[in-house]
Design an enzyme around this catalytic site. Structure first.
Site, PDB file in Angstrom:
ATOM      1  N   SER A  89      -9.882   2.291   2.877  1.00  0.00           N
ATOM      2  CA  SER A  89      -8.962   2.978   1.985  1.00  0.00           C
ATOM      3  C   SER A  89      -8.011   2.055   1.232  1.00  0.00           C
ATOM      4  CB  SER A  89      -8.135   3.974   2.802  1.00  0.00           C
ATOM      5  OG  SER A  89      -7.322   3.287   3.742  1.00  0.00           O
ATOM      6  N   SER A 129     -10.427   0.084   7.114  1.00  0.00           N
ATOM      7  CA  SER A 129      -9.773   0.158   5.794  1.00  0.00           C
ATOM      8  C   SER A 129      -9.086  -1.116   5.324  1.00  0.00           C
ATOM      9  CB  SER A 129      -8.748   1.298   5.786  1.00  0.00           C
ATOM     10  OG  SER A 129      -9.407   2.528   5.694  1.00  0.00           O
ATOM     11  N   LYS A 171       0.849  -1.197   0.000  1.00  0.00           N
ATOM     12  CA  LYS A 171       0.000   0.000   0.000  1.00  0.00           C
ATOM     13  C   LYS A 171       0.881   1.243   0.000  1.00  0.00           C
ATOM     14  CE  LYS A 171      -3.847   2.083   2.608  1.00  0.00           C
ATOM     15  NZ  LYS A 171      -4.789   1.920   3.734  1.00  0.00           N
TER      16      LYS A 171
END
Length: 492
Positions: free
Chosen positions: A158, A182, A78
């Site tokens: 997210s 998330s 990420k």
């Protein structure tokens, strides 16, 4: 030969050990898959040269019998994790082409164990979002589609890039972060497994901060076993993070397949929301039945302060964000927009660099921390947080091993469908997940079924602090009963 990108992480690990294929072959297969799936926009930076170098090194280690637990396994990272010398932006314009001179602790441990970096994954800007639509690189497209439709769906957020990449076979597993859901919400939207460990289990050092008392790193993978393997490498004490907990990291994989006989599973009545879709209600009951059939005992529990969790979260998280994001001013790194003086330069840089959702949360945070409102909002929200934590403690004190809830109030929705005029509509996606962050507990999302349009739905298990083992054992029961969820390939 089997399509190497369809293997689970555990299968790929065994294949490398058996010399069925090499780490370079495995990496090349994933790099080709990434190239063919650019339409999904899951990766914001591809690192093919570095990936092949790391794979070659892993092959050499494996040949000598010295490979680490993740030797040769290609992962996506990420874009919130600092990767030394590789662009790290948190998917915000304000960080520009920032290349860290240091590596996050979590990724350092993954590379120590032999993993291969495929590239950086898309996410909501500064991890603020539930749909991966706030990224400066554009939205991620969910590899899943509704039956008979080619409408583009969100992957959740997210960590949308992480979940989409894992679901589409663009990596064997991915790092993610979870501040209010998330990891778990995108996992549920994509038919993947995501675990948010206990707060303090994984180091936050080198991860771009959103809300420091809530943020926690964890893996997204295709199976419960894969997520257990990854978490073992990601977890551990780090003196560079003052919130990191110094306790041994268990062999989580050993818990997968463990007996759940006699475990008490709490079913919280407060999670039965008005207007909850019948499909979610049915899935929840089905999950409870599966656990019961495996020998667990179901008990109804009460978490009375659940209804205050979302409003309290949307005070605490923006307050911490407004403080954390004050460091982005255009002076030492990232993008800069000049002005006539330093104050104007700050204003111009932040106005141009931050997206609309980030600005909204900074303003909310600054407001609730301001002199006249601190007691009424921030202090009160922290008191509510204590009550939420106490609810869980009382529940676990009664002998409950874990709590079963839905992971999300719906399946994946369309890009541009929510949160346009009313951001609260988007915030409601976190309704089942924020309590876990507020209390600092571990939570896992496991795919458990599909909605009427063929989209995956997930269930969430919430555990006692540092008892991720139990979540892996219970999660595997649901996984075995529900089966695997793989999207039909339409993008290549």
């Amino acid at each position: 030969m089997t399509d190497l990108t369809s293997l689970t992480l555990a299968e790929a690990r065994d294949g490398l050990a058996n010399k069925s294929f090499t780490a370079v072959e495995l990496t090349d297969a994933h790099l080709a898959a990434i190239e063919a799936a650019r339409v999904l926009n899951a990766y914001v930076l591809e690192t093919p040269d570095q990936a092949r170098q790391m794979a070659k090194a892993a092959d050499a280690q494996i040949a000598k019998g010295e490979g680490g637990p993740l030797a040769g396994l290609p992962l996506g990272i990420k874009d919130l994790f600092a990767t030394k010398g590789e662009r790290t932006t948190a998917c915000s314009k304000i960080l520009g082409d920032f290349k860290p001179t240091y590596e996050s602790t979590v990724t350092t441990q993954l590379w120590r164990d032999g993993a291969v970096l495929l590239g950086k994954l898309n996410n909501d800007e500064f991890a603020m979002g539930s749909s991966n639509e706030t990224s400066c690189f554009g939205p991620v497209i969910n590899p899943w589609r509704r039956a008979g439709s080619d409408a583009k769906l969100v992957p959740g957020g997210s960590s949308g890039g992480s979940a989409a990449a894992v679901a589409a076979g663009l990596c064997l597993g991915a790092t993610a972060t979870d501040t209010g859901g998330s990891i778990r919400q995108p996992a549920a939207f994509t038919g993947t497994v995501g675990i948010k460990p206990t707060y303090g289990r994984c180091s936050r050092w080198g991860i771009v901060a959103f809300a420091s008392s809530l943020d926690q790193a964890g893996p997204i993978a295709r199976t419960v076993r894969d997520s257990a393997i990854l978490l073992r490498s990601m977890a551990g004490h780090d003196p560079k993070d003052t919130t990191s907990v110094d306790r041994p990291v268990p062999n989580y994989e050993a818990a997968v397949g463990g007996s759940v006989k006699g475990m008490k599973i709490g079913i919280p009545k407060e999670y039965r929301l008005d207007g909850m879709p019948a499909e979610i209600e049915k899935l929840w009951s089905q999950g409870a039945e599966w656990l019961k059939a495996a020998g667990a005992e179901l008990v109804e529990v009460s978490l009375p302060h659940t209804k205050y969790a979302l409003p309290a979260y949307y005070i605490v998280a923006p307050a911490e964000a407004s403080s954390n994001l004050a460091r982005y001013d255009g002076v030492r790194y990232g993008a800069r927009v000049n002005g006539r003086n330093i104050i104007e330069m700050y204003e111009n840089t932040r106005a141009a660099g931050f997206g609309a959702e980030v600005k909204r949360r900074i303003m909310i945070g600054t407001y609730v921390l301001s002199a006249g409102y601190y007691d009424a909002y921030y202090l009160r929200a922290q008191k509510v947080r204590t009550l939420i934590k106490r609810d869980f403690e009382q529940c676990f004190d009664q002998g409950v091993s874990a709590i079963l809830t839905p992971a999300t109030p719906s399946a994946a929705f369309g890009i541009g469908e929510k949160g346009g005029a009313d951001p609260v509509e988007m915030y409601l996606n976190d309704i089942f997940t924020v309590t876990v962050n507020m209390a600092g507990l571990p939570g896992i999302a496991v795919p458990a079924g599909s909605d009427s349009q063929g989209l995956p739905l997930g269930l969430q298990l919430i555990g006692r602090p540092f008892d991720e083992d139990t979540l892996f054992s219970l999660g595997e029961v649901i996984e075995q009963a529900a089966g695997r969820f793989t999207p039909a390939k339409w993008w290549a």
